[in-house]
Design a protein around this motif. Structure first.
Motif, PDB file in Angstrom:
ATOM      1  N   GLY A 199       0.816  -1.200   0.000  1.00 50.27           N
ATOM      2  CA  GLY A 199       0.000   0.000   0.000  1.00 50.27           C
ATOM      3  C   GLY A 199       0.858   1.261   0.000  1.00 50.27           C
ATOM      4  N   THR A 200       0.406   2.273  -0.746  1.00 49.63           N
ATOM      5  CA  THR A 200       1.104   3.559  -0.801  1.00 49.63           C
ATOM      6  C   THR A 200       0.078   4.684  -0.692  1.00 49.63           C
ATOM      7  OG1 THR A 200       0.983   3.628  -3.218  1.00 49.63           O
ATOM      8  CG2 THR A 200       2.968   2.673  -2.267  1.00 49.63           C
ATOM      9  N   LEU A 201       0.566   5.910  -0.553  1.00 51.34           N
ATOM     10  CA  LEU A 201      -0.324   7.064  -0.524  1.00 51.34           C
ATOM     11  C   LEU A 201      -1.135   7.112  -1.810  1.00 51.34           C
ATOM     12  CD1 LEU A 201       2.119   9.724   0.944  1.00 51.34           C
ATOM     13  CD2 LEU A 201       0.237   8.580   2.130  1.00 51.34           C
ATOM     14  N   ILE A 202      -2.314   7.712  -1.732  1.00 48.95           N
ATOM     15  CA  ILE A 202      -3.254   7.662  -2.861  1.00 48.95           C
ATOM     16  C   ILE A 202      -2.682   8.250  -4.144  1.00 48.95           C
ATOM     17  CG2 ILE A 202      -4.458   9.804  -2.287  1.00 48.95           C
ATOM     18  CD1 ILE A 202      -7.063   8.230  -3.185  1.00 48.95           C
ATOM     19  N   GLU A 203      -1.852   9.291  -4.060  1.00 47.23           N
ATOM     20  CA  GLU A 203      -1.325   9.874  -5.293  1.00 47.23           C
ATOM     21  C   GLU A 203      -0.388   8.909  -6.019  1.00 47.23           C
ATOM     22  OE1 GLU A 203       0.774  12.221  -1.899  1.00 47.23           O
ATOM     23  OE2 GLU A 203      -1.110  11.173  -2.200  1.00 47.23           O
ATOM     24  N   PHE A 204       0.341   8.075  -5.283  1.00 47.12           N
ATOM     25  CA  PHE A 204       1.234   7.097  -5.908  1.00 47.12           C
ATOM     26  C   PHE A 204       0.453   5.872  -6.388  1.00 47.12           C
ATOM     27  CE2 PHE A 204       3.969   9.233  -2.667  1.00 47.12           C
ATOM     28  CZ  PHE A 204       4.667  10.022  -3.572  1.00 47.12           C
ATOM     29  N   ALA A 205      -0.505   5.423  -5.578  1.00 45.75           N
ATOM     30  CA  ALA A 205      -1.344   4.291  -5.987  1.00 45.75           C
ATOM     31  C   ALA A 205      -2.174   4.673  -7.212  1.00 45.75           C
ATOM     32  CB  ALA A 205      -2.247   3.859  -4.833  1.00 45.75           C
ATOM     33  N   GLY A 206      -2.627   5.916  -7.270  1.00 39.38           N
ATOM     34  CA  GLY A 206      -3.397   6.387  -8.430  1.00 39.38           C
ATOM     35  C   GLY A 206      -2.574   6.374  -9.705  1.00 39.38           C
ATOM     36  N   GLU A 207      -1.314   6.778  -9.601  1.00 42.48           N
ATOM     37  CA  GLU A 207      -0.428   6.733 -10.770  1.00 42.48           C
ATOM     38  C   GLU A 207      -0.203   5.287 -11.217  1.00 42.48           C
ATOM     39  OE1 GLU A 207       0.843   9.144 -12.719  1.00 42.48           O
ATOM     40  OE2 GLU A 207      -0.365  10.561 -11.561  1.00 42.48           O
ATOM     41  N   GLU A 208      -0.057   4.378 -10.243  1.00 39.57           N
ATOM     42  CA  GLU A 208       0.106   2.957 -10.568  1.00 39.57           C
ATOM     43  C   GLU A 208      -1.148   2.427 -11.257  1.00 39.57           C
ATOM     44  OE1 GLU A 208       0.839  -1.353  -8.372  1.00 39.57           O
ATOM     45  OE2 GLU A 208       0.924   0.475  -7.166  1.00 39.57           O
ATOM     46  N   LEU A 209      -2.320   2.849 -10.788  1.00 39.89           N
ATOM     47  CA  LEU A 209      -3.588   2.424 -11.391  1.00 39.89           C
ATOM     48  C   LEU A 209      -3.662   2.891 -12.846  1.00 39.89           C
ATOM     49  CD1 LEU A 209      -7.044   2.228 -10.023  1.00 39.89           C
ATOM     50  CD2 LEU A 209      -6.745   3.938 -11.775  1.00 39.89           C
ATOM     51  N   VAL A 210      -3.310   4.136 -13.099  1.00 34.64           N
ATOM     52  CA  VAL A 210      -3.346   4.669 -14.465  1.00 34.64           C
ATOM     53  C   VAL A 210      -2.370   3.911 -15.360  1.00 34.64           C
ATOM     54  CG1 VAL A 210      -2.795   6.704 -15.873  1.00 34.64           C
ATOM     55  CG2 VAL A 210      -4.167   6.951 -13.797  1.00 34.64           C
ATOM     56  N   GLN A 211      -1.161   3.642 -14.860  1.00 34.61           N
ATOM     57  CA  GLN A 211      -0.187   2.878 -15.649  1.00 34.61           C
ATOM     58  C   GLN A 211      -0.709   1.481 -15.949  1.00 34.61           C
ATOM     59  OE1 GLN A 211       3.521   2.955 -13.536  1.00 34.61           O
ATOM     60  NE2 GLN A 211       3.976   5.056 -14.154  1.00 34.61           N
ATOM     61  N   HIS A 212      -1.325   0.834 -14.961  1.00 31.45           N
ATOM     62  CA  HIS A 212      -1.873  -0.512 -15.174  1.00 31.45           C
ATOM     63  C   HIS A 212      -2.938  -0.472 -16.269  1.00 31.45           C
ATOM     64  CE1 HIS A 212      -3.206  -4.595 -14.269  1.00 31.45           C
ATOM     65  NE2 HIS A 212      -4.446  -4.124 -14.308  1.00 31.45           N
ATOM     66  N   MET A 213      -3.824   0.513 -16.187  1.00 29.62           N
ATOM     67  CA  MET A 213      -4.898   0.597 -17.175  1.00 29.62           C
ATOM     68  C   MET A 213      -4.342   0.877 -18.571  1.00 29.62           C
ATOM     69  SD  MET A 213      -7.984   2.349 -14.866  1.00 29.62           S
ATOM     70  CE  MET A 213      -8.042   3.760 -15.824  1.00 29.62           C
ATOM     71  N   GLN A 214      -3.289   1.702 -18.676  1.00 23.43           N
ATOM     72  CA  GLN A 214      -2.725   2.042 -19.981  1.00 23.43           C
ATOM     73  C   GLN A 214      -1.881   0.914 -20.554  1.00 23.43           C
ATOM     74  OE1 GLN A 214      -0.636   5.672 -19.164  1.00 23.43           O
ATOM     75  NE2 GLN A 214      -2.439   6.945 -19.499  1.00 23.43           N
ATOM     76  N   ILE A 215      -1.045   0.302 -19.728  1.00 19.26           N
ATOM     77  CA  ILE A 215      -0.110  -0.714 -20.223  1.00 19.26           C
ATOM     78  C   ILE A 215      -0.793  -2.057 -20.429  1.00 19.26           C
ATOM     79  CG2 ILE A 215       1.977  -2.038 -19.658  1.00 19.26           C
ATOM     80  CD1 ILE A 215       2.976   0.553 -18.251  1.00 19.26           C
ATOM     81  N   VAL A 216      -1.556  -2.509 -19.428  1.00 21.58           N
ATOM     82  CA  VAL A 216      -2.198  -3.821 -19.512  1.00 21.58           C
ATOM     83  C   VAL A 216      -3.494  -3.747 -20.303  1.00 21.58           C
ATOM     84  CG1 VAL A 216      -3.114  -5.747 -18.134  1.00 21.58           C
ATOM     85  CG2 VAL A 216      -1.126  -4.491 -17.333  1.00 21.58           C
ATOM     86  N   GLY A 217      -4.168  -2.601 -20.252  1.00 22.04           N
ATOM     87  CA  GLY A 217      -5.392  -2.436 -21.023  1.00 22.04           C
ATOM     88  C   GLY A 217      -6.659  -2.739 -20.254  1.00 22.04           C
ATOM     89  N   CYS A 218      -6.571  -2.909 -18.950  1.00 23.52           N
ATOM     90  CA  CYS A 218      -7.755  -3.155 -18.125  1.00 23.52           C
ATOM     91  C   CYS A 218      -8.411  -1.810 -17.836  1.00 23.52           C
ATOM     92  CB  CYS A 218      -7.377  -3.848 -16.812  1.00 23.52           C
ATOM     93  SG  CYS A 218      -6.567  -5.432 -17.044  1.00 23.52           S
ATOM     94  N   THR A 219      -9.453  -1.463 -18.597  1.00 22.33           N
ATOM     95  CA  THR A 219     -10.047  -0.137 -18.458  1.00 22.33           C
ATOM     96  C   THR A 219     -11.236  -0.103 -17.516  1.00 22.33           C
ATOM     97  OG1 THR A 219     -11.379  -0.551 -20.420  1.00 22.33           O
ATOM     98  CG2 THR A 219      -9.288   0.625 -20.732  1.00 22.33           C
ATOM     99  N   SER A 220     -11.765  -1.250 -17.158  1.00 18.77           N
ATOM    100  CA  SER A 220     -12.884  -1.262 -16.212  1.00 18.77           C
ATOM    101  C   SER A 220     -12.568  -2.254 -15.101  1.00 18.77           C
ATOM    102  CB  SER A 220     -14.185  -1.653 -16.917  1.00 18.77           C
ATOM    103  OG  SER A 220     -14.080  -2.955 -17.442  1.00 18.77           O
TER     104      SER A 220
END
Length: 182
Positions: free
Chosen positions: A86-107
């Motif tokens: 777990g990390t602060l929300i701003e870092f976890a949010g960036e990880e979430l965006v990268q996951h959605m962009q790189i892996v393609g899981c948009t929902s």
């Protein structure tokens, strides 16, 4: 010589967004920075702590996530991905965006707050096949055998070793299992 009664302009007494001198101290309750009345709302100063609030999965109707200091993990229901730590929300949010962009899981990709509850709750974790799995269920103390707890401790250690559990999660679950031995 001209004397001024107004306080000197410093970063401590000016709006972080526009630089206006602050007459009254006002801090954002999420990020902790100082802003003038025009930029006090989280939208107007583009607060990094609330930017990813829309992705936070609510665990119950009455729970309010701690956006200011809470730790969050990325959880993807589409591919089964879960952050190891777990990390602060701003870092976890960036990880979430990268996951959605790189892996393609948009929902079905969310942020979940971790490490908040002192209660011991059952949590399911997706474990790749071939690796040991651990299921910890709430039972009455003293009803399980010492051997099953020892087996669970071994599986718990394997999950930590494989990065499925963080060190904090491992220590917490281990402590709860050892309580059952007593």
């Amino acid at each position: 010589m001209k004397l001024s009664l107004s306080p000197p302009k410093t970063k401590a007494n000016s709006c972080l967004f526009c630089g206006e001198i602050l007459r009254t101290p006002s801090k954002c309750r999420y990020c902790g920075f100082r802003f003038c009345e025009d930029h006090m709302s989280t939208d107007s100063h583009q607060c990094g702590k609330t930017r990813y609030a829309e992705y936070v999965r609510k665990t119950s109707a009455d729970s309010v996530p701690n956006l200011a200091t809470g730790n969050f993990v990325v959880v993807c229901d589409t591919c089964g991905y879960r952050s190891a730590k777990g990390t602060l929300i701003e870092f976890a949010g960036e990880e979430l965006v990268q996951h959605m962009q790189i892996v393609g899981c948009t929902s079905n990709t969310f942020l979940e707050e971790v490490g908040r509850s002192l209660q011991f709750n059952t949590q399911s974790v997706t474990v790749p096949s071939g690796e040991p799995s651990l299921v910890v269920e709430k039972t009455q103390p003293g009803t399980e055998s010492n051997e099953s707890i020892v087996d669970q401790l071994g599986k718990l250690a394997a999950l930590k070793e494989n990065g499925v559990l963080s060190n904090d999660e491992f220590l917490f679950i281990k402590k709860e299992l050892l309580k059952r031995l007593r």
